[in-house]
Design an enzyme around this catalytic site. Structure first.
Site, PDB file in Angstrom:
ATOM      1  N   ARG A   1       1.189  -2.933 -30.175  1.00  0.00           N
ATOM      2  CA  ARG A   1       1.584  -3.358 -31.513  1.00  0.00           C
ATOM      3  C   ARG A   1       2.819  -2.705 -32.103  1.00  0.00           C
ATOM      4  O   ARG A   1       3.310  -3.152 -33.134  1.00  0.00           O
ATOM      5  CB  ARG A   1       0.400  -3.160 -32.470  1.00  0.00           C
ATOM      6  CG  ARG A   1      -0.670  -4.197 -32.271  1.00  0.00           C
ATOM      7  CD  ARG A   1      -1.870  -3.890 -33.127  1.00  0.00           C
ATOM      8  NE  ARG A   1      -2.500  -2.658 -32.676  1.00  0.00           N
ATOM      9  CZ  ARG A   1      -3.509  -2.063 -33.291  1.00  0.00           C
ATOM     10  NH1 ARG A   1      -3.992  -2.564 -34.408  1.00  0.00           N
ATOM     11  NH2 ARG A   1      -4.039  -0.972 -32.816  1.00  0.00           N
TER      12      ARG A   1
ATOM     13  N   ARG B   1       1.362 -11.955 -30.288  1.00  0.00           N
ATOM     14  CA  ARG B   1       0.067 -11.743 -30.925  1.00  0.00           C
ATOM     15  C   ARG B   1      -0.152 -12.744 -32.071  1.00  0.00           C
ATOM     16  O   ARG B   1      -1.289 -13.163 -32.319  1.00  0.00           O
ATOM     17  CB  ARG B   1       0.047 -10.313 -31.456  1.00  0.00           C
ATOM     18  CG  ARG B   1      -1.249  -9.860 -32.068  1.00  0.00           C
ATOM     19  CD  ARG B   1      -1.047  -8.403 -32.464  1.00  0.00           C
ATOM     20  NE  ARG B   1      -2.279  -7.806 -32.926  1.00  0.00           N
ATOM     21  CZ  ARG B   1      -2.510  -7.507 -34.190  1.00  0.00           C
ATOM     22  NH1 ARG B   1      -1.619  -7.780 -35.127  1.00  0.00           N
ATOM     23  NH2 ARG B   1      -3.648  -6.937 -34.531  1.00  0.00           N
TER      24      ARG B   1
END
Ligand code: 1CP
Length: 342
Positions: free
Chosen positions: A29, A38
């Site tokens: 992330r 994502r």
């Protein structure tokens, strides 16, 4: 032939021109390129689609220049293959809505055919190897049986995994049955990863450090030992048991090629416990990557000095945090790559 085999040579104990470097959770992330994927696909869709897993796996090789790729997947695909429902809740973490609490629950768990249930991982590995085109080695991985039991029994993340521990302490026979089933599945799974092309395997025992030394041997290490014994002659294996520094000697005796260590132990002490014939990996505090870049550069050099040349793979002591700026991650990697032993 790999163009960059620094990590493999370091795991064999050979002299190298510099210390190799990668970061746990390097595909994730903190990378805007990962966030873009994502935002379009669910977590398990990303794991189960070889083209997506491949793209995400290679992102940190291109963007931060690490010396290895690590397969994009999750340790929880194994409990899923064993018959449990696993969800990943955005910004919360894993959720297993029907955890194992009793003998009746254990009846829902099986040792699956890994080609049938986890074949998508093997397909991803084959594709990644092809796309990497021998630039850097590919690290495959699995969770240690104890860490997987933690999620399968507790049903979610926890700071203490007290329900998982209570399960083991009150129903030891059941716990050992489950640990053996996870071990058998994991051995077949990792052999499949080797066959598909993984160059190195890492076993993540993220919650090994929650156990006393005696319980770590009983509930974790005796199963890790079986896994390492089954794969170590095919590919080098790294055991990362966070917080379990008390058992570095016993982990070194399994035949693993490398041991991951976290930032709560001095490198000198880890070396003393593990002995000189094994490669150590770590141990930068992941939160230190939030420091200003000059501080990161200075602290990385201090870490490299403490480990000394050879038998060391530079890494974080746990996964990279989502809020680390990409140029800080790059500063970590570049400082290792540019370091000259004088
Ligand atoms: O949507 C998202 O981005 C979710 C975040 C995420 C990511 C990027 C999860 C959920 N898993 C992953 C990928 C992942 N997980 C990798 C990919 C390869 C890499 O770049 O390293 C790996 C190796 C893992 C391994 C993993 N999953 C571990 C062991 C390592 C560790 O960090 O301790 C554990 C404990 C998990 C469970 C898990 N999956 C996801 C989260 C947020 C967690 C941790 C939850 C908790 O703290 O209990």
């Amino acid at each position: 032939m790999l163009q960059n085999d620094l990590i493999l040579r370091t795991l064999r104990g050979e002299k190298t021109e510099r210390t190799p470097v990668w970061m746990m959770r390097q595909a994730g992330r903190y990378l805007p390129e990962y966030i873009a994927i994502r935002n379009k696909y669910g977590f398990f869709e990303r794991c189960q689609t070889p083209a997506l897993a491949c793209e995400i796996t290679i992102q940190p090789v291109d963007i931060v220049g690490v010396d290895a790729a690590i397969l994009f997947s999750d340790i929880l695909v194994v409990p899923q293959a064993m018959g449990l429902e696993v969800q990943l809740k955005e910004n919360i973490g894993p959720l297993l809505p029907d955890p194992i609490k009793s003998i009746a629950d254990l009846a829902r768990v099986r040792v699956p055919d890994v080609d049938e249930t986890l074949g998508y991982v093997f397909d991803a590995i084959k594709l990644i190897k092809q796309e990497l085109n021998n630039r850097v080695p590919l690290i495959g991985f699995a969770g240690a049986p104890w860490t997987l039991l933690c999620y399968m029994v507790q049903g979610k993340g926890s700071k203490t995994f007290d329900e998982a521990k209570a399960f083991c302490f009150t129903q030891p026979e059941l716990a050992h049955q489950l640990l053996q089933m996870i071990t058998d599945t994991t051995i077949a799974y990792l052999k499949g990863q080797i066959k598909a092309g993984a160059d190195v395997l890492q076993i993540f025992d993220s919650w090994g450090g929650l156990l006393s030394p005696a319980d770590f041997e009983l509930l974790s290490l005796q199963y890790i030992r079986q896994i390492v014994a089954a794969i170590k002659d095919d590919v080098p294996t790294i055991i990362f048991a966070k917080g379990a520094w008390h058992s570095l000697d016993a982990m070194a005796a399994t035949g693993a090629a490398g041991l991951g260590i976290d930032w709560c132990i001095k490198p000198e002490m880890a070396r003393q416990f593990a002995g000189k014939d094994i490669t150590l990996q770590g141990n930068f505090d992941p939160a230190k990557l939030l420091s200003p870049i000059p501080v990161i550069e200075k602290e990385v050099k201090t870490m490299l000095q403490a480990f000394g040349p050879g038998r060391h793979i530079a890494n974080l002591g746990h996964g990279i945090l989502p809020n680390v700026p990409v140029d800080h991650a790059r500063a970590f990697v570049n400082t290792v790559k540019e370091y000259q032993w004088s």
